[in-house]
Design a protein around this motif. Structure first.
Motif, PDB file in Angstrom:
ATOM      1  N   PRO A  54     -46.196 -26.780 -13.248  1.00 19.81           N
ATOM      2  CA  PRO A  54     -45.253 -26.583 -14.364  1.00 19.81           C
ATOM      3  C   PRO A  54     -46.015 -26.524 -15.683  1.00 19.81           C
ATOM      4  O   PRO A  54     -46.893 -27.339 -15.942  1.00 19.81           O
ATOM      5  CB  PRO A  54     -44.370 -27.838 -14.298  1.00 19.81           C
ATOM      6  CG  PRO A  54     -44.466 -28.286 -12.879  1.00 19.81           C
ATOM      7  CD  PRO A  54     -45.858 -27.971 -12.447  1.00 19.81           C
ATOM      8  N   LYS A  55     -45.694 -25.517 -16.488  1.00 21.05           N
ATOM      9  CA  LYS A  55     -46.418 -25.349 -17.742  1.00 21.05           C
ATOM     10  C   LYS A  55     -45.463 -24.906 -18.839  1.00 21.05           C
ATOM     11  O   LYS A  55     -44.312 -24.519 -18.571  1.00 21.05           O
ATOM     12  CB  LYS A  55     -47.546 -24.329 -17.572  1.00 21.05           C
ATOM     13  CG  LYS A  55     -47.090 -22.981 -17.015  1.00 21.05           C
ATOM     14  CD  LYS A  55     -48.234 -21.973 -16.913  1.00 21.05           C
ATOM     15  CE  LYS A  55     -49.142 -22.231 -15.767  1.00 21.05           C
ATOM     16  NZ  LYS A  55     -48.588 -21.774 -14.470  1.00 21.05           N
ATOM     17  N   ARG A  56     -45.944 -24.976 -20.042  1.00 23.12           N
ATOM     18  CA  ARG A  56     -45.125 -24.498 -21.164  1.00 23.12           C
ATOM     19  C   ARG A  56     -44.879 -22.994 -21.007  1.00 23.12           C
ATOM     20  O   ARG A  56     -45.641 -22.299 -20.352  1.00 23.12           O
ATOM     21  CB  ARG A  56     -45.836 -24.774 -22.486  1.00 23.12           C
ATOM     22  CG  ARG A  56     -45.894 -26.242 -22.849  1.00 23.12           C
ATOM     23  CD  ARG A  56     -46.607 -26.446 -24.171  1.00 23.12           C
ATOM     24  NE  ARG A  56     -47.980 -25.940 -24.123  1.00 23.12           N
ATOM     25  CZ  ARG A  56     -48.800 -25.925 -25.172  1.00 23.12           C
ATOM     26  NH1 ARG A  56     -48.349 -26.342 -26.353  1.00 23.12           N
ATOM     27  NH2 ARG A  56     -50.022 -25.475 -25.065  1.00 23.12           N
ATOM     28  N   ARG A  57     -43.848 -22.524 -21.640  1.00 24.69           N
ATOM     29  CA  ARG A  57     -43.458 -21.114 -21.527  1.00 24.69           C
ATOM     30  C   ARG A  57     -44.585 -20.234 -22.070  1.00 24.69           C
ATOM     31  O   ARG A  57     -44.957 -20.308 -23.236  1.00 24.69           O
ATOM     32  CB  ARG A  57     -42.183 -20.895 -22.340  1.00 24.69           C
ATOM     33  CG  ARG A  57     -41.282 -19.824 -21.765  1.00 24.69           C
ATOM     34  CD  ARG A  57     -39.853 -20.026 -22.230  1.00 24.69           C
ATOM     35  NE  ARG A  57     -39.110 -18.778 -22.120  1.00 24.69           N
ATOM     36  CZ  ARG A  57     -38.825 -17.980 -23.137  1.00 24.69           C
ATOM     37  NH1 ARG A  57     -39.196 -18.327 -24.352  1.00 24.69           N
ATOM     38  NH2 ARG A  57     -38.170 -16.860 -22.938  1.00 24.69           N
ATOM     39  N   THR A  58     -45.159 -19.405 -21.205  1.00 21.27           N
ATOM     40  CA  THR A  58     -46.285 -18.566 -21.594  1.00 21.27           C
ATOM     41  C   THR A  58     -45.824 -17.144 -21.885  1.00 21.27           C
ATOM     42  O   THR A  58     -44.683 -16.757 -21.586  1.00 21.27           O
ATOM     43  CB  THR A  58     -47.326 -18.521 -20.456  1.00 21.27           C
ATOM     44  OG1 THR A  58     -46.728 -17.892 -19.310  1.00 21.27           O
ATOM     45  CG2 THR A  58     -47.781 -19.923 -20.082  1.00 21.27           C
ATOM     46  N   LYS A  59     -46.745 -16.356 -22.445  1.00 24.67           N
ATOM     47  CA  LYS A  59     -46.454 -14.937 -22.695  1.00 24.67           C
ATOM     48  C   LYS A  59     -46.137 -14.228 -21.375  1.00 24.67           C
ATOM     49  O   LYS A  59     -45.273 -13.344 -21.336  1.00 24.67           O
ATOM     50  CB  LYS A  59     -47.648 -14.273 -23.375  1.00 24.67           C
ATOM     51  CG  LYS A  59     -47.882 -14.735 -24.809  1.00 24.67           C
ATOM     52  CD  LYS A  59     -49.064 -13.989 -25.415  1.00 24.67           C
ATOM     53  CE  LYS A  59     -49.301 -14.432 -26.869  1.00 24.67           C
ATOM     54  NZ  LYS A  59     -50.473 -13.742 -27.468  1.00 24.67           N
ATOM     55  N   ALA A  60     -46.843 -14.624 -20.325  1.00 20.33           N
ATOM     56  CA  ALA A  60     -46.604 -13.996 -19.026  1.00 20.33           C
ATOM     57  C   ALA A  60     -45.208 -14.327 -18.513  1.00 20.33           C
ATOM     58  O   ALA A  60     -44.508 -13.449 -17.962  1.00 20.33           O
ATOM     59  CB  ALA A  60     -47.665 -14.461 -18.021  1.00 20.33           C
ATOM     60  N   GLN A  61     -44.769 -15.562 -18.684  1.00 15.63           N
ATOM     61  CA  GLN A  61     -43.423 -15.950 -18.237  1.00 15.63           C
ATOM     62  C   GLN A  61     -42.354 -15.186 -19.015  1.00 15.63           C
ATOM     63  O   GLN A  61     -41.357 -14.725 -18.455  1.00 15.63           O
ATOM     64  CB  GLN A  61     -43.243 -17.463 -18.403  1.00 15.63           C
ATOM     65  CG  GLN A  61     -44.008 -18.288 -17.382  1.00 15.63           C
ATOM     66  CD  GLN A  61     -43.896 -19.778 -17.644  1.00 15.63           C
ATOM     67  OE1 GLN A  61     -43.967 -20.221 -18.777  1.00 15.63           O
ATOM     68  NE2 GLN A  61     -43.743 -20.548 -16.580  1.00 15.63           N
ATOM     69  N   ILE A  62     -42.558 -15.052 -20.321  1.00 19.20           N
ATOM     70  CA  ILE A  62     -41.608 -14.312 -21.146  1.00 19.20           C
ATOM     71  C   ILE A  62     -41.545 -12.847 -20.699  1.00 19.20           C
ATOM     72  O   ILE A  62     -40.469 -12.243 -20.613  1.00 19.20           O
ATOM     73  CB  ILE A  62     -41.995 -14.415 -22.638  1.00 19.20           C
ATOM     74  CG1 ILE A  62     -41.881 -15.876 -23.106  1.00 19.20           C
ATOM     75  CG2 ILE A  62     -41.132 -13.501 -23.492  1.00 19.20           C
ATOM     76  CD1 ILE A  62     -42.454 -16.125 -24.492  1.00 19.20           C
ATOM     77  N   ALA A  63     -42.720 -12.299 -20.392  1.00 19.11           N
ATOM     78  CA  ALA A  63     -42.769 -10.905 -19.936  1.00 19.11           C
ATOM     79  C   ALA A  63     -42.029 -10.729 -18.619  1.00 19.11           C
ATOM     80  O   ALA A  63     -41.318  -9.730 -18.409  1.00 19.11           O
ATOM     81  CB  ALA A  63     -44.222 -10.462 -19.793  1.00 19.11           C
ATOM     82  N   ARG A  64     -42.181 -11.705 -17.727  1.00 17.46           N
ATOM     83  CA  ARG A  64     -41.459 -11.634 -16.452  1.00 17.46           C
ATOM     84  C   ARG A  64     -39.956 -11.701 -16.693  1.00 17.46           C
ATOM     85  O   ARG A  64     -39.166 -10.984 -16.055  1.00 17.46           O
ATOM     86  CB  ARG A  64     -41.905 -12.763 -15.526  1.00 17.46           C
ATOM     87  CG  ARG A  64     -43.343 -12.626 -15.015  1.00 17.46           C
ATOM     88  CD  ARG A  64     -43.649 -13.656 -13.940  1.00 17.46           C
ATOM     89  NE  ARG A  64     -45.056 -13.601 -13.564  1.00 17.46           N
ATOM     90  CZ  ARG A  64     -45.999 -14.412 -14.056  1.00 17.46           C
ATOM     91  NH1 ARG A  64     -45.684 -15.340 -14.955  1.00 17.46           N
ATOM     92  NH2 ARG A  64     -47.246 -14.293 -13.664  1.00 17.46           N
ATOM     93  N   GLU A  65     -39.537 -12.580 -17.607  1.00 20.49           N
ATOM     94  CA  GLU A  65     -38.116 -12.694 -17.936  1.00 20.49           C
ATOM     95  C   GLU A  65     -37.573 -11.378 -18.505  1.00 20.49           C
ATOM     96  O   GLU A  65     -36.385 -11.073 -18.368  1.00 20.49           O
ATOM     97  CB  GLU A  65     -37.906 -13.829 -18.939  1.00 20.49           C
ATOM     98  CG  GLU A  65     -38.184 -15.215 -18.359  1.00 20.49           C
ATOM     99  CD  GLU A  65     -38.261 -16.281 -19.439  1.00 20.49           C
ATOM    100  OE1 GLU A  65     -37.982 -15.947 -20.620  1.00 20.49           O
ATOM    101  OE2 GLU A  65     -38.593 -17.438 -19.114  1.00 20.49           O
ATOM    102  N   ASN A  66     -38.451 -10.620 -19.125  1.00 21.59           N
ATOM    103  CA  ASN A  66     -38.051  -9.332 -19.708  1.00 21.59           C
ATOM    104  C   ASN A  66     -38.181  -8.188 -18.709  1.00 21.59           C
ATOM    105  O   ASN A  66     -38.086  -7.009 -19.086  1.00 21.59           O
ATOM    106  CB  ASN A  66     -38.889  -9.037 -20.953  1.00 21.59           C
ATOM    107  CG  ASN A  66     -38.565  -9.987 -22.098  1.00 21.59           C
ATOM    108  OD1 ASN A  66     -37.452 -10.528 -22.178  1.00 21.59           O
ATOM    109  ND2 ASN A  66     -39.522 -10.180 -23.002  1.00 21.59           N
ATOM    110  N   GLY A  67     -38.421  -8.525 -17.451  1.00 17.61           N
ATOM    111  CA  GLY A  67     -38.435  -7.508 -16.404  1.00 17.61           C
ATOM    112  C   GLY A  67     -39.700  -6.694 -16.306  1.00 17.61           C
ATOM    113  O   GLY A  67     -39.670  -5.562 -15.811  1.00 17.61           O
ATOM    114  N   LEU A  68     -40.848  -7.244 -16.728  1.00 13.30           N
ATOM    115  CA  LEU A  68     -42.086  -6.460 -16.758  1.00 13.30           C
ATOM    116  C   LEU A  68     -43.012  -6.717 -15.573  1.00 13.30           C
ATOM    117  O   LEU A  68     -44.100  -6.134 -15.506  1.00 13.30           O
ATOM    118  CB  LEU A  68     -42.842  -6.745 -18.076  1.00 13.30           C
ATOM    119  CG  LEU A  68     -42.116  -6.255 -19.340  1.00 13.30           C
ATOM    120  CD1 LEU A  68     -42.897  -6.657 -20.588  1.00 13.30           C
ATOM    121  CD2 LEU A  68     -41.923  -4.735 -19.298  1.00 13.30           C
TER     122      LEU A  68
END
Length: 762
Positions: free
Chosen positions: A106-120
């Protein structure tokens, strides 16, 4: 392999030996007790093996606990596969385990996680598996409210791939080991810090392979960084390499993910390595360097401490301790043959006749036989004064010895000293400590924090909990190897005995004060809170001289008394007539007395103890005779041959006290005519040695010495300059002069004299 099998393999012993030792330790047995009295169970594992076993056992059990936590966490996420579970189960170190856990941690919200949430994620997979020369065109299909343009889409996809590349456990492990094998530590002085950081001058522009960097240089460089004097970085490729050129590490990443010549993916790999993976691995490498340096330095410290604690005692003689001083005077304390303080005084060097009269009166009044002189400020002047006493009182048969006063001031100001001497001035307590440490170094030095005794390198820079644990183990092993007289031992000394602690030690002293001396070991069971289990652990290391049972004065454990009783019956003699009677003991056949509980090793130990009861493992007391008229570093002349005492042993050589307030250094290459891997093969702390002066630098307080007495300063055999000498097999050398030197455990440690001088203790 399970934990027992793994440790057995590492120690090259059987799993049954390890399991027996583990069971004993888990049951509350101490290392000294198991090593001495449970040889049958463990197959004769010694205290060093048992200490290693104990440390590895703790590490591997912590690793197993961490594995369970990791497995539970991944399983709760619904991502645990049989392959991953097997990989975790097979992991044998914490670093590799954390590599496997990293993608699921478990980690803080990363750029990669945000990108995944945006469907990338699909875009990232597409660009990796089907590289495109026009990634912008592929990204257009993924635009939306949160992804306004192709740049944002590609940045998100890159963030996903960078995280994916950086969390590939097998790849990261491979890159970590490659970096450790090839990288160099580069230290440079911070601009403007040249004058302030003079002591780090040797590292103002220094490069060295990280994997072979000796502990003392590593700790020096890291200290320079911590003090803001040095900028320290890890270099993995030549400085002149163009920034656009792909490094070997980037090529490994690209090959692992089957990345060809696609520019966008190659740029992603470059960013992953330089902005993510390398920074993490650089931190790992410096942590690994620090841990290795700590372990090495702590090992050196522990060995020196052991040598100092096991230094031969001068014996039970009335002793005068002198704590030298100019302005405040010489603090004087007289202790009797048991170490009990019986008188104090202050004498002043500028009032020589009065000082001599005061000291002479105390010597005559109390029958003083030894004069212990602290080696601090004014020690040479005080030593000269003591010399006049020796000459002026020939009937007293006095002996004067200069001893290390390291830690005496720490003891003087301690709570223990305050309890022991509540009415005594702090300065006089130091004189008491100096006197007692000559009588019995072990009994007195256990009262002082081991870190304050002054026999280590960079003790304030290493891992403090690891240092404390190691030094405590050394003290425990030394005290139990020697044993203590329960009727005269102090509480701090008793507290180091197997099975005892501070509370029980205080209880023993309190019972002794109230009821008188113990006349048998069994009487220890009358001490509050000292039960059968504690008695079993401690009894063999506690001595009672002149008691009801002669064996109580020996290292024979009470549980083995029936064996000795049978021997006595068979020989038809009493214990007092057998102890020390070599002829009678030779008549005993060891195999006739072995039982299921007491095998041949224990029987042989019993016979050895009966032959030489309460033998002290410490050597014969010896002292150095400092040269007359050589009191300061300015009095030294090149080529002088002097006698001195080894004060400290480091990986790069030995420091020798020659009586001029500044220890000289015998570099490892100047210790012997033979190749020396570890200075402890030749010398140890407390040894008396003869040395020749090679170089003297009064301004920098540096003295270069050699134990090869036929070396000529400036000659080819001395390699002209100590900093240019190399230590290698086959080099012709002169002979060092040291009595009874023995090979000791080997440990790598060759370095240049210049580097050694940089660590010269002040």
């Amino acid at each position: 392999m399970n934990i027992t099998q793994l440790i057995a393999k590492e120690l090259s012993v059987s799993a049954s030996q390890i399991q027996a030792a583990v069971d004993l330790l888990d049951d509350g047995a101490t290392v000294p007790f198991v090593a001495r009295y449970r040889k049958e169970a463990t197959g004769g594992l010694d205290d060093t093996q048992l200490r290693t076993l104990s440390e590895r056992l703790q590490y591997l059990r912590e690793l197993e606990d961490r594995k369970q936590t990791v497995l539970k966490s991944i399983e709760e996420q619904g991502k645990l596969t049989p392959e991953l579970a097997a990989a975790i189960a097979e992991t044998d170190n914490k670093t590799a385990l954390e590599d496997l856990y990293l993608p699921y941690k478990p980690k803080r919200r990363t750029k990669a996680q945000i990108a995944r949430e945006n469907g990338l994620q699909p875009l990232a997979d597409l660009l990796l598996n089907t590289p495109s020369d026009q990634p912008e065109k592929e990204a257009e299909a993924y635009l939306g409210d949160n992804v306004p343009d192709t740049k944002a889409a590609l940045d998100g996809a890159r963030a996903i791939l960078m995280e994916q590349f950086a969390e590939e456990a097998e790849l990261i492990g491979r890159l970590r080991e490659k970096l450790w094998a090839e990288a160099e530590v580069h230290a440079q002085v911070v601009a403007g810090k040249e004058s302030e950081g003079e002591k780090f001058k040797d590292y103002f522009d220094h490069r060295e392979a990280i994997r072979t960097m000796p502990s003392h240089r590593a700790l020096a460089v890291l200290r320079g960084r911590n003090e803001g004097i040095l900028h320290v970085a890890l270099k993995y490729q030549p400085d002149e390499t163009p920034i656009t050129e792909q490094s070997d590490y980037e090529k490994i990443i690209a090959a692992h993910f089957h990345i060809g010549d696609n520019k966008w993916l190659k740029d992603t790999v470059r960013l992953t390595w330089r902005a993510k993976i390398f920074l993490s691995l650089e931190l790992d490498a410096f942590n690994r360097l620090k841990e290795a340096a700590d372990t090495d330095a702590i090992t050196v410290f522990a060995r020196n401490l052991k040598d100092l604690l096991l230094a031969a005692p001068a014996g039970r003689l009335a002793t005068m301790g002198l704590d030298p001083g100019f302005r405040t005077g010489i603090k004087v304390a007289v202790v009797d043959d048991t170490g009990k303080l019986i008188d104090t005084a202050v004498a002043y060097l500028h009032q020589e006749s009065n000082a001599l009269a005061t000291l002479a009166r105390l010597i005559k009044q109390h029958g003083v036989k030894l004069i212990a002189i602290g080696n601090g400020t004014a020690s040479r002047e005080t030593d000269k004064l003591a010399g006049e006493l020796v000459k002026g009182l020939p009937e007293a048969k006095l002996h004067k010895i200069v001893v290390s006063e390291a830690g005496a001031s720490v003891y003087s100001a301690s709570e223990l000293a305050a309890k022991e001497f509540p009415e005594l001035d702090v300065s006089l307590r130091g004189a008491v400590s100096i006197a007692r440490r000559l009588q019995d170094p072990l009994a007195e030095l256990v009262k002082i924090d081991p870190k304050s005794i002054g026999v280590g390198q960079y003790q304030h820079d290493v891992n403090q909990s690891q240092l404390a644990k190691s030094l405590d183990a050394v003290v425990e092993d030394c005290v139990n190897a020697v044993g203590v007289d329960v009727n005269i031992a102090s509480a701090p000394l008793l507290a180091r005995i197997s099975g005892l602690n501070q509370t029980l030690a205080q209880n023993i002293v309190a019972w002794r004060d109230e009821n008188g001396a113990f006349d048998s070991r069994r009487k220890l069971l009358k001490v509050p809170r000292l039960g059968e289990k504690t008695y079993e652990q401690a009894a063999g290391f506690l001595r009672i001289n002149g008691g009801k049972e002669p064996l109580d004065a020996s290292a024979v454990h009470p549980e083995a008394y029936p064996i000795v009783a049978k021997m006595l019956d068979d020989l038809h003699i009493k214990a007092a007539d057998l102890i020390g009677n070599r002829e009678k003991i030779k008549q005993i056949k060891p195999t006739a007395y072995t039982t299921e509980q007491f095998g041949l090793p224990t029987i042989m130990d019993i016979l050895a103890e009966l032959e030489k009861p309460s033998r002290d493992p410490r050597g014969e007391f010896q002292t150095a005779t400092f040269a007359e008229g050589v009191n300061e570093i300015s009095d030294l002349e090149i080529g002088m041959i002097l006698e001195g005492v080894v004060s400290n042993v480091a990986n790069f050589g030995a420091f020798v006290d020659i009586g001029v307030h500044q220890d000289g250094l015998v570099h490892i290459s100047a210790l012997s005519d033979k190749f020396v891997q570890d200075p402890r093969e030749v010398v140890k702390a407390g040894d008396v040695v003869k040395v020749k002066v090679l170089e003297v630098d009064p301004a920098r307080k540096r003295i270069a010495l050699t134990m090869r007495l036929d070396d000529e300063p400036g000659s080819s055999s001395a390699r002209n300059r100590p900093s240019e000498r190399k230590n290698r097999p086959g080099n012709p050398r002169g002979n060092g002069n040291k009595t009874n030197s023995k090979p000791r455990d080997k440990q790598p440690g060759n370095t240049a004299m210049a580097d050694a001088f940089a660590k010269l203790k002040r």
